[in-house]
Design a protein around this motif. Structure first.
Motif, PDB file in Angstrom:
ATOM      1  N   SER A 117       0.835  -1.206   0.000  1.00 20.38           N
ATOM      2  CA  SER A 117       0.000   0.000   0.000  1.00 20.38           C
ATOM      3  C   SER A 117       0.866   1.251   0.000  1.00 20.38           C
ATOM      4  N   ILE A 118       1.985   1.223   0.732  1.00 20.61           N
ATOM      5  CA  ILE A 118       2.897   2.370   0.742  1.00 20.61           C
ATOM      6  C   ILE A 118       3.428   2.624  -0.665  1.00 20.61           C
ATOM      7  N   LEU A 119       3.849   1.573  -1.349  1.00 19.40           N
ATOM      8  CA  LEU A 119       4.333   1.725  -2.734  1.00 19.40           C
ATOM      9  C   LEU A 119       3.262   2.337  -3.624  1.00 19.40           C
ATOM     10  N   PHE A 120       2.039   1.808  -3.520  1.00 18.54           N
ATOM     11  CA  PHE A 120       0.954   2.334  -4.359  1.00 18.54           C
ATOM     12  C   PHE A 120       0.692   3.802  -4.046  1.00 18.54           C
ATOM     13  N   TYR A 121       0.643   4.169  -2.772  1.00 15.58           N
ATOM     14  CA  TYR A 121       0.330   5.552  -2.413  1.00 15.58           C
ATOM     15  C   TYR A 121       1.441   6.519  -2.824  1.00 15.58           C
ATOM     16  N   TYR A 122       2.693   6.065  -2.801  1.00 18.21           N
ATOM     17  CA  TYR A 122       3.769   6.915  -3.331  1.00 18.21           C
ATOM     18  C   TYR A 122       3.548   7.191  -4.817  1.00 18.21           C
ATOM     19  N   GLU A 123       3.223   6.166  -5.559  1.00 13.87           N
ATOM     20  CA  GLU A 123       2.987   6.347  -6.994  1.00 13.87           C
ATOM     21  C   GLU A 123       1.749   7.200  -7.238  1.00 13.87           C
ATOM     22  N   MET A 124       0.713   6.960  -6.458  1.00 20.01           N
ATOM     23  CA  MET A 124      -0.513   7.745  -6.579  1.00 20.01           C
ATOM     24  C   MET A 124      -0.229   9.215  -6.292  1.00 20.01           C
ATOM     25  N   ARG A 125       0.514   9.462  -5.223  1.00 22.96           N
ATOM     26  CA  ARG A 125       0.842  10.836  -4.849  1.00 22.96           C
ATOM     27  C   ARG A 125       1.577  11.562  -5.966  1.00 22.96           C
ATOM     28  N   ASP A 126       2.509  10.863  -6.592  1.00 19.81           N
ATOM     29  CA  ASP A 126       3.299  11.490  -7.643  1.00 19.81           C
ATOM     30  C   ASP A 126       2.462  11.858  -8.865  1.00 19.81           C
ATOM     31  N   LEU A 127       1.307  11.232  -9.026  1.00 16.47           N
ATOM     32  CA  LEU A 127       0.419  11.557 -10.141  1.00 16.47           C
ATOM     33  C   LEU A 127      -0.568  12.661  -9.792  1.00 16.47           C
ATOM     34  N   MET A 128      -0.730  12.914  -8.509  1.00 18.52           N
ATOM     35  CA  MET A 128      -1.745  13.854  -8.058  1.00 18.52           C
ATOM     36  C   MET A 128      -1.244  15.291  -8.100  1.00 18.52           C
ATOM     37  N   PRO A 129      -2.180  16.227  -8.203  1.00 18.65           N
ATOM     38  CA  PRO A 129      -1.788  17.640  -8.169  1.00 18.65           C
ATOM     39  C   PRO A 129      -1.301  18.030  -6.781  1.00 18.65           C
ATOM     40  N   GLN A 130      -0.571  19.106  -6.730  1.00 20.72           N
ATOM     41  CA  GLN A 130       0.050  19.595  -5.494  1.00 20.72           C
ATOM     42  C   GLN A 130      -0.933  19.682  -4.335  1.00 20.72           C
ATOM     43  N   GLN A 131      -2.133  20.199  -4.563  1.00 17.96           N
ATOM     44  CA  GLN A 131      -3.078  20.425  -3.465  1.00 17.96           C
ATOM     45  C   GLN A 131      -3.565  19.122  -2.821  1.00 17.96           C
ATOM     46  N   ALA A 132      -3.448  17.984  -3.511  1.00 21.18           N
ATOM     47  CA  ALA A 132      -3.893  16.714  -2.942  1.00 21.18           C
ATOM     48  C   ALA A 132      -2.740  15.908  -2.344  1.00 21.18           C
ATOM     49  N   GLN A 133      -1.519  16.286  -2.642  1.00 23.29           N
ATOM     50  CA  GLN A 133      -0.372  15.490  -2.203  1.00 23.29           C
ATOM     51  C   GLN A 133      -0.190  15.478  -0.691  1.00 23.29           C
ATOM     52  N   ALA A 134      -0.529  16.559  -0.016  1.00 24.19           N
ATOM     53  CA  ALA A 134      -0.367  16.603   1.441  1.00 24.19           C
ATOM     54  C   ALA A 134      -1.246  15.552   2.126  1.00 24.19           C
ATOM     55  N   THR A 135      -2.450  15.373   1.624  1.00 17.33           N
ATOM     56  CA  THR A 135      -3.352  14.370   2.199  1.00 17.33           C
ATOM     57  C   THR A 135      -2.786  12.974   2.009  1.00 17.33           C
ATOM     58  N   VAL A 136      -2.290  12.696   0.807  1.00 18.20           N
ATOM     59  CA  VAL A 136      -1.725  11.374   0.530  1.00 18.20           C
ATOM     60  C   VAL A 136      -0.446  11.174   1.358  1.00 18.20           C
ATOM     61  N   ASN A 137       0.343  12.226   1.534  1.00 18.96           N
ATOM     62  CA  ASN A 137       1.540  12.127   2.387  1.00 18.96           C
ATOM     63  C   ASN A 137       1.172  11.729   3.816  1.00 18.96           C
ATOM     64  N   LYS A 138       0.073  12.267   4.323  1.00 22.08           N
ATOM     65  CA  LYS A 138      -0.388  11.926   5.671  1.00 22.08           C
ATOM     66  C   LYS A 138      -0.751  10.444   5.745  1.00 22.08           C
ATOM     67  N   ILE A 139      -1.423   9.946   4.728  1.00 19.27           N
ATOM     68  CA  ILE A 139      -1.798   8.532   4.712  1.00 19.27           C
ATOM     69  C   ILE A 139      -0.552   7.656   4.601  1.00 19.27           C
ATOM     70  N   ILE A 140       0.415   8.067   3.786  1.00 18.94           N
ATOM     71  CA  ILE A 140       1.674   7.314   3.674  1.00 18.94           C
ATOM     72  C   ILE A 140       2.355   7.240   5.040  1.00 18.94           C
ATOM     73  N   ALA A 141       2.396   8.350   5.753  1.00 19.93           N
ATOM     74  CA  ALA A 141       3.019   8.365   7.082  1.00 19.93           C
ATOM     75  C   ALA A 141       2.290   7.412   8.031  1.00 19.93           C
ATOM     76  N   GLU A 142       0.968   7.383   7.958  1.00 23.15           N
ATOM     77  CA  GLU A 142       0.204   6.482   8.814  1.00 23.15           C
ATOM     78  C   GLU A 142       0.455   5.027   8.428  1.00 23.15           C
ATOM     79  N   GLU A 143       0.536   4.745   7.135  1.00 22.69           N
ATOM     80  CA  GLU A 143       0.823   3.376   6.693  1.00 22.69           C
ATOM     81  C   GLU A 143       2.214   2.945   7.155  1.00 22.69           C
ATOM     82  N   LYS A 144       3.181   3.859   7.137  1.00 20.74           N
ATOM     83  CA  LYS A 144       4.521   3.546   7.653  1.00 20.74           C
ATOM     84  C   LYS A 144       4.455   3.244   9.146  1.00 20.74           C
TER      85      LYS A 144
END
Length: 160
Positions: A117-144
């Motif tokens: 899931s961490i791998l997928f969310y990193y890839e997802m984040r990189d495709l997302m616009p700047q304004q959505a990346q912070a939310t995905v970063n928070k989820i990545i941190a929680e998954e870690k």
């Protein structure tokens, strides 16, 4: 090869990952006799529910986002991550019906799913616009954090 995911497609993939995660962790909590493992699995199920709510909130705005197109090996890699579906239906169905031979084996499955899931969310984040990346970063941190908790519990149960 070029792959283009719409915002809602990516968010729906994430919703599927989190929904299957809830089912998996609840199944593991119900099947263990170890109180520490049960507590961790229930906590993780609750966290996956929170992630579901976060992604659900992003869904309404998702198609307004401008997503990057993926090409070449990156596109193949992302498609492979999507196809493997982190918490796959086979994994969940098998574990719900057949159980897991031990708490340590359940933790190994959980650790693998969290890594995916961490791998997928990193890839997802990189495709997302700047304004959505912070939310995905928070989820990545929680998954870690989930990964660390699972690893610590595994060490404790394995007597390491």
């Amino acid at each position: 090869m070029t792959i283009s995911f719409s915002g809602s497609e990516l968010i729906n993939i994430a919703l599927g990952i989190e929904g299957r995660g809830v089912a998996f962790y609840e199944s593991m909590a119900d099947s263990t006799q170890n109180a520490n493992a049960r507590e961790v699995f229930r906590y993780l199920a609750d966290m996956e529910r929170e992630h579901l709510q976060t992604f659900q909130g992003m869904l309404a705005e998702a198609d307004k986002f401008q997503f990057s197109e993926t090409t070449g090996e990156h596109a193949v890699y992302l498609q492979t991550l999507v196809d493997s579906a982190v918490f796959s239906d086979d994994l969940i169905t098998g574990k719900l019906t057949g159980g897991v031979e031990s708490d340590v084996a359940a933790l190994d499955l959980s650790i693998g799913a969290e890594k995916d899931s961490i791998l997928f969310y990193y890839e997802m984040r990189d495709l997302m616009p700047q304004q959505a990346q912070a939310t995905v970063n928070k989820i990545i941190a929680e998954e870690k954090s989930h990964l660390r908790q699972l690893s610590e519990l595994k060490k404790k149960l394995a007597g390491l």
